[in-house]
Design an enzyme around this catalytic site. Structure first.
Site, short mmCIF file in Angstrom:
data_model
loop_
_atom_site.label_atom_id
_atom_site.label_comp_id
_atom_site.label_asym_id
_atom_site.label_seq_id
_atom_site.Cartn_x
_atom_site.Cartn_y
_atom_site.Cartn_z
N HIS A 89 38.47 -4.60 -33.23
CA HIS A 89 38.70 -3.86 -31.98
C HIS A 89 40.09 -3.25 -32.05
O HIS A 89 41.00 -3.81 -32.68
CB HIS A 89 38.62 -4.81 -30.78
CG HIS A 89 37.25 -5.28 -30.47
ND1 HIS A 89 36.88 -5.70 -29.21
CD2 HIS A 89 36.13 -5.39 -31.22
CE1 HIS A 89 35.61 -6.06 -29.21
NE2 HIS A 89 35.13 -5.89 -30.43
N GLU A 91 42.55 -3.13 -30.02
CA GLU A 91 43.65 -3.98 -29.55
C GLU A 91 44.08 -4.99 -30.62
O GLU A 91 45.26 -5.18 -30.88
CB GLU A 91 43.25 -4.76 -28.29
CG GLU A 91 42.79 -3.92 -27.13
CD GLU A 91 41.28 -3.74 -27.08
OE1 GLU A 91 40.67 -3.31 -28.09
OE2 GLU A 91 40.70 -4.01 -26.02
N CYS A 119 38.09 -6.80 -23.80
CA CYS A 119 37.04 -7.82 -23.72
C CYS A 119 37.68 -9.21 -23.77
O CYS A 119 38.90 -9.34 -23.89
CB CYS A 119 36.07 -7.63 -24.88
SG CYS A 119 36.79 -8.04 -26.49
N CYS A 122 39.75 -9.83 -27.03
CA CYS A 122 41.04 -9.11 -27.03
C CYS A 122 41.99 -9.66 -25.98
O CYS A 122 43.19 -9.77 -26.22
CB CYS A 122 40.80 -7.62 -26.84
SG CYS A 122 39.91 -6.89 -28.24
#
Length: 193
Positions: A89, A91, A119, A122
Site C-alpha cells: 500500500h 502508506e 485501512c 496502514c
C-alpha cells in the site's frame, strides 16, 4: 518533477538517478537539502500525482507522501498489482522509504499525506511508526480505519496517537478513485465480440 526525485524513482525511473543528482537506490538525508519546502496543499497534490502513477500499472490510485520539516522525504503509490505484494500500500511503502531516509523507524517528526483514508493495516503501521500527523483526502466507508469504521490512528487506548486531519483535496481524490473503479466495471468493447 518532485515525484520523480523521491524514493519512488526505483520503480518509475529504474536508473536510480534523481533530479538532485544522486545515483543511490534510496534517498539519503543529503537529498532532502536539495528539494523545495512543501506545504500541506503541495504535499497532497504530490500524493495525487503518485496516485495517478499507480493507475499506469493497474493499481488502485492511492498515493502517499511523507514530509519532515517541510521537505518531502518519500512519495509512493500503491504497488500491489505491480509487485504481487499484498502489503504494498502507498502508506506502507512511503513509511518504509521515509524510515530509510531518517535512519530509524520512528517517524515522530513526520507528516504522512495520503489520498485515501488508511485501512487497518496502514493505520496500525502509522501508530507503530509513531507518525506525528496524518492528513488524508477521501474517506473510505468500506475499509477506512482512521475515521470511517475505526479510529486506530488516534485511539487513546494505544501507545501512540497521531494528529489526524481529513478532507484535504478529498473531492479530487475521491473522483480519481470513482473513475478508476467505473472504468473497471465497464464492459470492454471486445468483450461482446
Amino acid at each position: 518533477m518532485i515525484a520523480d526525485s523521491v524514493v519512488r524513482r526505483k520503480v518509475v525511473l529504474g536508473s536510480g538517478e534523481t533530479d538532485c543528482g544522486c545515483k543511490t537506490p534510496t534517498m539519503t538525508s543529503d537529498c532532502a537539502d536539495r528539494r523545495p519546502v512543501m506545504d500541506d496543499l503541495g504535499a497532497m497534490r504530490l500524493a495525487l500525482d503518485e496516485a495517478r502513477a499507480a493507475e499506469l500499472h493497474g493499481d488502485v490510485p492511492v498515493g502517499a507522501v511523507v514530509v519532515r520539516s517541510g521537505v518531502v522525504i518519500a512519495a509512493r503509490h500503491n504497488e500491489r498489482e505491480l509487485t504481487g505484494d499484498p502489503t504494498a500500500h502507498a502508506e506502507v511503502l512511503a513509511m518504509r522509504d521515509a524510515a530509510a531516509v531518517v535512519g530509524h523507524w520512528r517517524l515522530d517528526e513526520c507528516t504522512l499525506f495520503v489520498t485515501l483514508e488508511p485501512c487497518a493495516m496502514c493505520a496500525g503501521a502509522i501508530v507503530n511508526a509513531r507518525v506525528a500527523r496524518l492528513v488524508f483526502g477521501a474517506t473510505d466507508p468500506k475499509a477506512g480505519a482512521v475515521r470511517s469504521l475505526y479510529e486506530l490512528a488516534d485511539d487513546p487506548r494505544l501507545n501512540h496517537r497521531a494528529i489526524v486531519e481529513s478532507g484535504l483535496l478529498g473531492d479530487e481524490a475521491g473522483e480519481l478513485l470513482r473513475a478508476f473503479f467505473a472504468a473497471r466495471r465497464r464492459p470492454s468493447a471486445s468483450a461482446g465480440e
